[in-house]
Scaffold this motif. Structure first.
Motif, short mmCIF file in Angstrom:
data_model
loop_
_atom_site.label_atom_id
_atom_site.label_comp_id
_atom_site.label_asym_id
_atom_site.label_seq_id
_atom_site.Cartn_x
_atom_site.Cartn_y
_atom_site.Cartn_z
N LEU A 180 -100.09 58.00 38.97
CA LEU A 180 -99.05 58.61 38.15
C LEU A 180 -99.32 58.26 36.69
O LEU A 180 -99.19 57.10 36.27
CB LEU A 180 -97.68 58.11 38.58
CG LEU A 180 -97.36 58.24 40.08
CD1 LEU A 180 -95.93 57.81 40.36
CD2 LEU A 180 -97.62 59.66 40.59
N GLY A 181 -99.72 59.26 35.94
CA GLY A 181 -100.14 59.08 34.55
C GLY A 181 -101.62 59.38 34.44
O GLY A 181 -102.45 58.60 34.91
N LEU A 182 -101.95 60.51 33.85
CA LEU A 182 -103.35 60.93 33.76
C LEU A 182 -103.77 61.11 32.31
O LEU A 182 -104.39 62.10 31.93
CB LEU A 182 -103.57 62.23 34.54
CG LEU A 182 -103.33 62.14 36.05
CD1 LEU A 182 -103.43 63.52 36.68
CD2 LEU A 182 -104.33 61.18 36.69
N GLY A 183 -103.41 60.12 31.49
CA GLY A 183 -103.94 60.07 30.13
C GLY A 183 -105.39 59.62 30.17
O GLY A 183 -106.07 59.72 31.20
N TRP A 197 -100.70 62.82 39.12
CA TRP A 197 -99.55 63.50 38.51
C TRP A 197 -99.41 62.99 37.09
O TRP A 197 -99.66 61.82 36.79
CB TRP A 197 -98.27 63.19 39.28
CG TRP A 197 -97.03 63.68 38.56
CD1 TRP A 197 -96.50 64.94 38.59
CD2 TRP A 197 -96.20 62.90 37.68
NE1 TRP A 197 -95.38 65.01 37.79
CE2 TRP A 197 -95.17 63.77 37.22
CE3 TRP A 197 -96.22 61.59 37.24
CZ2 TRP A 197 -94.18 63.34 36.34
CZ3 TRP A 197 -95.24 61.16 36.36
CH2 TRP A 197 -94.22 62.03 35.93
N THR A 198 -99.04 63.89 36.20
CA THR A 198 -98.76 63.50 34.82
C THR A 198 -97.58 64.31 34.31
O THR A 198 -97.41 65.48 34.70
CB THR A 198 -99.99 63.70 33.91
OG1 THR A 198 -99.66 63.28 32.59
CG2 THR A 198 -100.43 65.15 33.88
N ARG A 199 -96.78 63.71 33.46
CA ARG A 199 -95.60 64.41 32.95
C ARG A 199 -95.98 65.63 32.13
O ARG A 199 -95.20 66.58 32.04
CB ARG A 199 -94.76 63.44 32.12
CG ARG A 199 -94.04 62.40 32.97
CD ARG A 199 -93.15 61.50 32.15
NE ARG A 199 -93.91 60.62 31.27
CZ ARG A 199 -93.35 59.75 30.45
NH1 ARG A 199 -92.04 59.65 30.38
NH2 ARG A 199 -94.10 58.97 29.70
N SER A 200 -97.16 65.60 31.50
CA SER A 200 -97.59 66.74 30.69
C SER A 200 -98.10 67.90 31.53
O SER A 200 -98.26 69.02 31.03
CB SER A 200 -98.70 66.30 29.73
OG SER A 200 -99.89 66.03 30.45
N GLY A 201 -98.39 67.66 32.83
CA GLY A 201 -98.97 68.69 33.67
C GLY A 201 -100.45 68.90 33.44
O GLY A 201 -101.05 69.81 34.01
N ARG A 202 -101.07 68.04 32.60
CA ARG A 202 -102.49 68.20 32.28
C ARG A 202 -103.35 67.80 33.48
O ARG A 202 -103.15 66.74 34.07
CB ARG A 202 -102.84 67.31 31.08
CG ARG A 202 -104.30 67.39 30.64
CD ARG A 202 -104.56 66.57 29.39
NE ARG A 202 -104.23 65.17 29.59
CZ ARG A 202 -103.24 64.54 28.95
NH1 ARG A 202 -102.47 65.19 28.09
NH2 ARG A 202 -103.00 63.26 29.18
N PRO A 203 -104.33 68.62 33.87
CA PRO A 203 -105.22 68.25 34.98
C PRO A 203 -106.16 67.14 34.57
O PRO A 203 -106.36 66.86 33.39
CB PRO A 203 -105.98 69.55 35.27
CG PRO A 203 -105.96 70.30 33.98
CD PRO A 203 -104.65 69.96 33.33
N LEU A 216 -100.25 54.02 41.93
CA LEU A 216 -100.80 53.36 40.75
C LEU A 216 -100.20 53.99 39.50
O LEU A 216 -100.31 55.20 39.30
CB LEU A 216 -102.33 53.48 40.75
CG LEU A 216 -103.08 52.69 39.68
CD1 LEU A 216 -104.47 52.29 40.19
CD2 LEU A 216 -103.23 53.47 38.37
N LEU A 217 -99.57 53.16 38.66
CA LEU A 217 -99.00 53.64 37.40
C LEU A 217 -99.99 53.37 36.27
O LEU A 217 -100.50 52.26 36.12
CB LEU A 217 -97.69 52.91 37.08
CG LEU A 217 -96.54 53.02 38.10
CD1 LEU A 217 -95.30 52.31 37.55
CD2 LEU A 217 -96.23 54.46 38.45
N ALA A 218 -100.23 54.41 35.46
CA ALA A 218 -101.07 54.28 34.26
C ALA A 218 -100.34 55.01 33.14
O ALA A 218 -100.76 56.10 32.72
CB ALA A 218 -102.46 54.84 34.50
N LEU A 219 -99.26 54.43 32.68
CA LEU A 219 -98.34 55.08 31.75
C LEU A 219 -98.35 54.38 30.39
O LEU A 219 -98.86 53.27 30.24
CB LEU A 219 -96.94 55.08 32.35
CG LEU A 219 -96.84 55.84 33.69
CD1 LEU A 219 -95.54 55.50 34.41
CD2 LEU A 219 -96.95 57.34 33.47
N PHE A 220 -97.74 55.03 29.39
CA PHE A 220 -97.86 54.57 28.01
C PHE A 220 -97.08 53.29 27.73
O PHE A 220 -97.55 52.41 27.04
CB PHE A 220 -97.42 55.67 27.05
CG PHE A 220 -97.57 55.30 25.60
CD1 PHE A 220 -98.83 55.24 25.02
CD2 PHE A 220 -96.46 55.01 24.82
CE1 PHE A 220 -98.98 54.90 23.68
CE2 PHE A 220 -96.60 54.67 23.47
CZ PHE A 220 -97.86 54.61 22.91
#
Length: 400
Positions: free
Chosen positions: A25-28, A48-54, A75-79
């Motif tokens: 969760l978080g695809l930056g 999954w990402t909040r921006s919807g970016r693949p 797994l969280l990879a968030l800002f």
């Protein structure tokens, strides 16, 4: 703190069954690199990402609950911590009893403790040292706080990403990550100082970078040279100025201790989405804020009070201790101390602007003046009026 690595040929030796399904969760930048690394090593990854970016070849979903419901590990990879809490609240109802939540995000120690309290023994706090290339290569250093059972379950996952360094608590792992990033911020700011001084001396940038690569900042210069030339570059940011500024603000708040890098990074003129190296290529302050300080220096050098009137607001005060008593001079009284000629020992006197910190329309500055047997530390409060800066007040300390 201990460090250990996995025998890649024995993914489950000494551990519980290796998890095979992972929700990222978080695809930056980092989340995408982590998800790709795991997918390339045969884990079933749903992103999954909040921006919807693949994220490249990683399969994604519009609803994080869909990914979480099927996952052995989330797994969280968030800002930041706020994003972590929001996402946890959103997916909490979809977490299976045996699912481990693995948080690699950089957040405040108190935020890490709160998540550990909410999620109990199924929570693993694991901030990482290293950027996108290290994630892609599986060479991250992972500060891991977890109950033994949860660590056993995620051990193979973590070792695919790098080296596990176990610490005693989630707050400790979070704090250590901030301290590590503080050293990086210090290196970035030190490099910026070196480059700005080199520019002031009109030294060729390429020659300066060649020499800096030989010193203690050499590794940073080598990795970031593409960004350090001052020329436009298409290179992708690995770690942004905004993210590092956020981390330094978290550290300053958590320690309740002043942290110069927090303010300097937050106030940089560079794009927050630019790579941290870009912060070294922009002016620390505009020349305009230096004008009154230079006029003040000229007043001392010449003994002509007109320069002090250029430097100070008419309402300014100059304050300090003189002969054991506090003095507070109005500008006219201060100017009356000067008689239009340099001090007899002016050739041996010198002065240096030490720091300038700008915050919108106000700034602070410090200066050291070596005047014969006395050394003065001057501290200035400046304000911007219209398009120019003036000194509003000065306080000083006299060292004999």
């Amino acid at each position: 703190m201990c460090a250990c690595r996995r025998n890649p040929d024995a993914a489950t030796v000494g551990h519980m069954t290796t998890p095979r399904t992972i929700a990222v969760l978080g695809l930056g930048r980092m989340g995408a690199a982590i998800a790709t690394r795991l997918a390339d090593h045969d884990w079933d990854v749903m992103g999954w990402t909040r921006s919807g970016r693949p994220a490249g070849a990683v399969e994604t979903t519009r609803d994080p609950n869909d990914a979480v419901a099927k996952a052995d590990v989330v797994l969280l990879a968030l800002f930041d911590g706020e994003a972590c809490q929001q996402v946890v609240d959103r997916v909490r109802g979809s977490l299976r009893p045996d699912t481990i939540l693995l948080n690699t995000s950089t957040i405040a120690p108190a935020e890490a403790s709160e998540l550990a309290r909410q999620l109990g023994p199924s929570y693993v706090h694991a901030p990482v040292l290293g950027s996108v290339p290290a994630a892609a290569a599986g060479t991250l250093q992972i500060l891991t706080a977890a109950d033994q059972g949860a660590l056993d379950q995620v051990h193979p996952v973590l070792e695919t990403l790098g080296t596990i360094r176990r610490v005693d608590a989630a707050a400790t792992a979070a704090a250590l990550k901030l301290i590590a990033n503080s050293s990086l911020a210090g290196a970035v700011l030190a490099l910026g100082d070196s480059l700005r001084q080199a520019d002031a001396l009109r030294l060729p940038r390429a020659q300066v970078l060649d020499v800096l690569e030989l010193g203690p900042l050499g590794g940073l210069v080598t990795r970031k040279r593409t960004f350090l030339t001052g020329e436009p570059t298409a290179a992708t940011a690995e770690f942004t100025i905004g993210a590092l500024a956020k981390d330094m603000a978290l550290l300053a708040a958590a320690s309740n201790t002043p942290l110069h890098s927090a303010a300097e990074l937050a106030d940089t003129l560079a794009d927050p989405e630019a790579d941290i190296a870009v912060a070294t290529t922009v002016p620390a302050v505009g020349d305009a804020v230096l004008d009154p300080l230079r006029a003040y220096i000229l007043g001392h050098a010449t003994g002509d009070p007109i320069h002090f009137r250029d430097a100070f607001l008419p309402t300014a005060h100059i304050e300090g201790i003189r002969d054991g008593a506090i003095v507070s001079w109005r500008l006219d009284e201060y100017c009356a101390l000067f008689h239009g000629r340099p001090a007899p020992d002016e050739p041996t006197r010198h002065r240096r602007i030490d720091t300038v910190d700008v915050h919108g329309t106000v700034a602070t500055a410090t200066m050291t003046l070596w005047h014969g047997a006395d050394t003065f530390t001057d501290i200035f409060l400046l304000v911007r009026t219209d398009d120019s800066w003036r000194i509003a007040n000065k306080a000083y300390h006299r060292h004999s």
